[in-house]
Design an enzyme around this catalytic site. Structure first.
Site, short mmCIF file in Angstrom:
data_model
loop_
_atom_site.label_atom_id
_atom_site.label_comp_id
_atom_site.label_asym_id
_atom_site.label_seq_id
_atom_site.Cartn_x
_atom_site.Cartn_y
_atom_site.Cartn_z
N GLU A 72 28.74 39.29 -31.42
CA GLU A 72 27.99 38.03 -31.46
C GLU A 72 26.56 38.30 -30.98
O GLU A 72 26.34 38.66 -29.82
CB GLU A 72 28.67 37.00 -30.58
CG GLU A 72 28.12 35.61 -30.69
CD GLU A 72 28.90 34.60 -29.85
OE1 GLU A 72 28.81 33.40 -30.15
OE2 GLU A 72 29.61 35.02 -28.91
N TRP A 108 24.78 27.46 -20.55
CA TRP A 108 23.36 27.13 -20.53
C TRP A 108 22.82 26.72 -21.89
O TRP A 108 21.75 26.12 -21.99
CB TRP A 108 22.54 28.32 -20.02
CG TRP A 108 22.81 29.62 -20.74
CD1 TRP A 108 23.63 30.64 -20.32
CD2 TRP A 108 22.28 30.03 -22.01
NE1 TRP A 108 23.63 31.65 -21.26
CE2 TRP A 108 22.82 31.30 -22.29
CE3 TRP A 108 21.40 29.45 -22.93
CZ2 TRP A 108 22.52 32.00 -23.46
CZ3 TRP A 108 21.11 30.14 -24.10
CH2 TRP A 108 21.66 31.40 -24.34
N ASN A 109 23.52 27.04 -22.99
CA ASN A 109 22.91 26.79 -24.30
C ASN A 109 22.94 25.32 -24.70
O ASN A 109 22.09 24.85 -25.46
CB ASN A 109 23.54 27.68 -25.38
CG ASN A 109 25.03 27.49 -25.51
OD1 ASN A 109 25.71 27.05 -24.58
ND2 ASN A 109 25.57 27.83 -26.66
N GLU A 145 36.76 27.42 -24.60
CA GLU A 145 35.98 27.49 -25.84
C GLU A 145 35.10 28.71 -25.70
O GLU A 145 34.14 28.72 -24.94
CB GLU A 145 35.17 26.20 -26.01
CG GLU A 145 34.67 25.98 -27.43
CD GLU A 145 33.28 26.53 -27.65
OE1 GLU A 145 33.18 27.67 -28.16
OE2 GLU A 145 32.32 25.84 -27.31
N LEU A 146 35.47 29.77 -26.46
CA LEU A 146 34.88 31.09 -26.23
C LEU A 146 33.95 31.51 -27.37
O LEU A 146 33.41 30.66 -28.08
CB LEU A 146 36.00 32.10 -26.00
CG LEU A 146 37.01 31.70 -24.89
CD1 LEU A 146 38.13 32.72 -24.79
CD2 LEU A 146 36.29 31.52 -23.56
N CYS A 176 27.48 29.01 -30.34
CA CYS A 176 28.72 29.74 -30.59
C CYS A 176 29.22 29.56 -32.02
O CYS A 176 30.08 30.32 -32.47
CB CYS A 176 29.81 29.31 -29.60
SG CYS A 176 30.09 27.53 -29.60
N LYS A 198 30.73 22.98 -12.31
CA LYS A 198 29.82 24.10 -12.04
C LYS A 198 29.00 24.36 -13.31
O LYS A 198 29.51 24.92 -14.28
CB LYS A 198 30.59 25.37 -11.68
CG LYS A 198 29.65 26.48 -11.17
CD LYS A 198 30.25 27.86 -11.30
CE LYS A 198 30.01 28.47 -12.66
NZ LYS A 198 28.56 28.71 -12.99
N PRO A 199 27.73 23.94 -13.33
CA PRO A 199 26.89 24.22 -14.50
C PRO A 199 26.41 25.66 -14.48
O PRO A 199 26.52 26.36 -13.48
CB PRO A 199 25.73 23.25 -14.32
CG PRO A 199 25.60 23.11 -12.83
CD PRO A 199 27.01 23.19 -12.28
N ALA A 200 25.85 26.10 -15.61
CA ALA A 200 25.29 27.45 -15.68
C ALA A 200 24.14 27.59 -14.69
O ALA A 200 23.34 26.67 -14.52
CB ALA A 200 24.81 27.74 -17.09
N GLY A 215 32.11 29.59 -22.79
CA GLY A 215 31.34 30.79 -22.53
C GLY A 215 31.88 31.96 -23.32
O GLY A 215 32.55 31.80 -24.34
N SER A 216 31.63 33.16 -22.83
CA SER A 216 32.00 34.37 -23.57
C SER A 216 33.50 34.63 -23.52
O SER A 216 34.20 34.21 -22.59
CB SER A 216 31.26 35.57 -22.99
OG SER A 216 31.79 35.92 -21.73
#
Length: 482
Positions: A385, A152-153, A251-252, A285, A176-178, A229-230
């Site tokens: 974080e 979402w960011n 990409e975390l 991130c 699949k978007p946020a 994401g996380s």
């Protein structure tokens, strides 16, 4: 109460009618007011989308790189022409200031443009054989259907950063978007439609995140899953994808250190640190999460930071002059509050901010830009974080010491160094255990360069020719000679 509904499931070139009673409301984080509602689809729609992508794969993958490039060029042109409108939509659903939102859209355009150029550069190899009895050829082929899960960011740029290289490589996709930010994804799908993308090449599914994600993870025809994401979710995806040995691009999370040496241009470094930390209100991130400043200049540097922060304007991202928007939701705000409270309880000093920002007519998801000093290593903010507008500052005296502290984390996405000494810049950059190092630069992400972390910050790269390689498999063809 609003009464609008926006179609948000795009399968095989058609916008699907989904039961509106299952619609999910999308809220503006700046005001807390509803914008619209979108479809709450699930497993069945995801299966249909995967099937559509599978059917489209032979046709799309057999097109030449130039043919695929023509679509990407067209999409980039259409998106650039529509950047202001798309930026407004992005700000309404995500909250970031309009200037940042339009900048993100234009950045998303650049990924389409770059991979339009890369689509024709899928080079193979002719290998010298160890024997005259054979000839060896290595070629790259698209991996197949891919699943893309975006955050979402950065709801626009993360989509094109994943889909552009996948399409250039010849893959087809299910996106699949946020759940918080589906509107930007919908608009990008409409641009793909207008650009003439063949049916089924890219499909969009919104709704039940768990059900959609499970299908993308467990369906054997989805050959690669790309996710931003996380780290916690990334680990889950790794475990669940093992059944089909699915290829992953992850990409975390990050926990970026910034190191300011005494010979740095302090005014410039302060501006860059703030640009890094407070871009998207700290919800990136790669933003600075820990600031290490040499003890000889730390007091002056904190004063510079406070002077510059005092000029920030908090508010609705659609209002002129806004530099700080809301956090995405109440949960995010509570996490930021928790980090500040934990730090203060353990001795941190609030140099600036430290609490929520309130104003009539706005949501409660605002937090004042915050600077903390007297930081110790046992504080949560030094290990977790924050994903919010809080900057902990810690002095250092020795280069080896600060490198050790900077590397003392499970994350390894981005780090920043501020110095005017070339030898210091090279030496420290080489020793920092991160996938990306910015020297007097806090905006390292660019379409032509690889982006990705080490350790628990992810697998694979996005951007550059490396980004397209993630969506391809190497095939050896060995010719026996008569």
């Amino acid at each position: 109460m609003f009464n609008t509904y926006t179609k948000s499931v795009f399968i095989d070139g058609e916008w699907q009618d989904i039961n509106e009673k299952l619609a999910e409301v999308i809220y503006n984080p700046a005001t807390g007011k509803a914008i619209t509602s979108v479809a709450y689809a699930g497993a069945e729609e995801t299966k249909q989308a995967i099937h559509a992508a599978l059917q489209a794969f032979p046709i799309w993958s057999e097109k030449t790189g130039r043919e695929r490039a023509s679509f990407l060029y067209k999409a980039s042109q259409l998106m650039l022409e529509d950047a202001e409108r798309l930026g407004n939509i992005l700000t309404m659903e995500q909250g970031k200031p309009l200037r940042e939102a339009v900048g993100e859209v234009k950045g998303a355009v650049q990924f389409l443009l770059w991979y339009a150029e890369e689509a024709s550069r899928n080079y193979g190899e002719w290998l010298p054989s160890s024997t005259n009895a054979k000839r060896l050829v290595v070629m790259s082929q698209p991996v197949g259907v891919i699943g893309a899960i975006t955050p979402w960011n950065f709801p626009s740029s993360m989509i094109t950063r994943k889909l552009a290289p996948a399409l250039a490589a010849g893959c087809t996709a299910v996106l699949k978007p946020a759940p918080e930010t589906p509107l930007s994804a919908i608009e990008i799908m409409k641009i793909f439609e207008r650009a003439g993308l063949p049916k089924g090449v890219v499909n969009l599914v919104t709704g039940d995140a768990e059900a959609i994600g499970k299908q993308l993870l467990t369906h054997k025809e989805v050959r690669l899953l790309t996710f931003t994401g996380s780290t916690a979710v990334g680990k889950h995806l790794m475990r669940e994808s093992a059944e089909h040995v699915k290829k992953l691009s992850l990409e975390l999370g990050g926990h970026a250190p910034s190191i300011v040496f005494p010979d740095a241009n302090l005014a410039k470094a302060a501006s860059l640190v703030l640009a890094s930390k407070f871009r998207n209100n700290g919800q990136t991130c790669i933003c600075t999460n820990r600031l290490f400043v040499h003890e000889s200049v730390v007091a002056d540097f904190i004063q510079l930071l406070k002077q510059k922060i005092s000029k920030f304007q908090i508010g609705d991202g659609l209002e002129d002059g806004t530099t700080i928007g809301p956090l995405i939701n109440e949960q995010a705000c509570k996490k930021v509050e928790g980090h500040v409270q934990n730090a203060v309880e353990k001795g941190a000093v609030i140099e600036y901010g430290g609490e929520r920002w309130h104003k009539q007519g706005f949501s409660h998801c605002y937090f004042n830009p915050t600077i903390l000093s007297n930081i110790t290593e046992d504080m949560k903010i030094m290990h977790e974080e924050t994903f919010g507008p809080v900057l902990p500052v810690q002095p250092f005296s020795d280069e080896t010491e600060v490198i050790t502290k900077a590397n003392d984390t499970d994350y390894g996405l981005a780090a920043y160094v501020f110095t005017e000494n070339t030898s210091t810049a090279i030496r420290v950059s080489e020793k920092l255990d991160y996938g990306i190092v910015g020297v007097n630069d806090v905006f390292p992400a660019t379409p032509e360069a690889p982006f990705g972390g080490v350790k628990q910050s992810g697998l694979g790269k996005e951007g550059g020719h490396h980004g397209m390689e993630e969506f391809m498999e190497k095939k050896l063809i060995s010719f026996g000679m008569n």
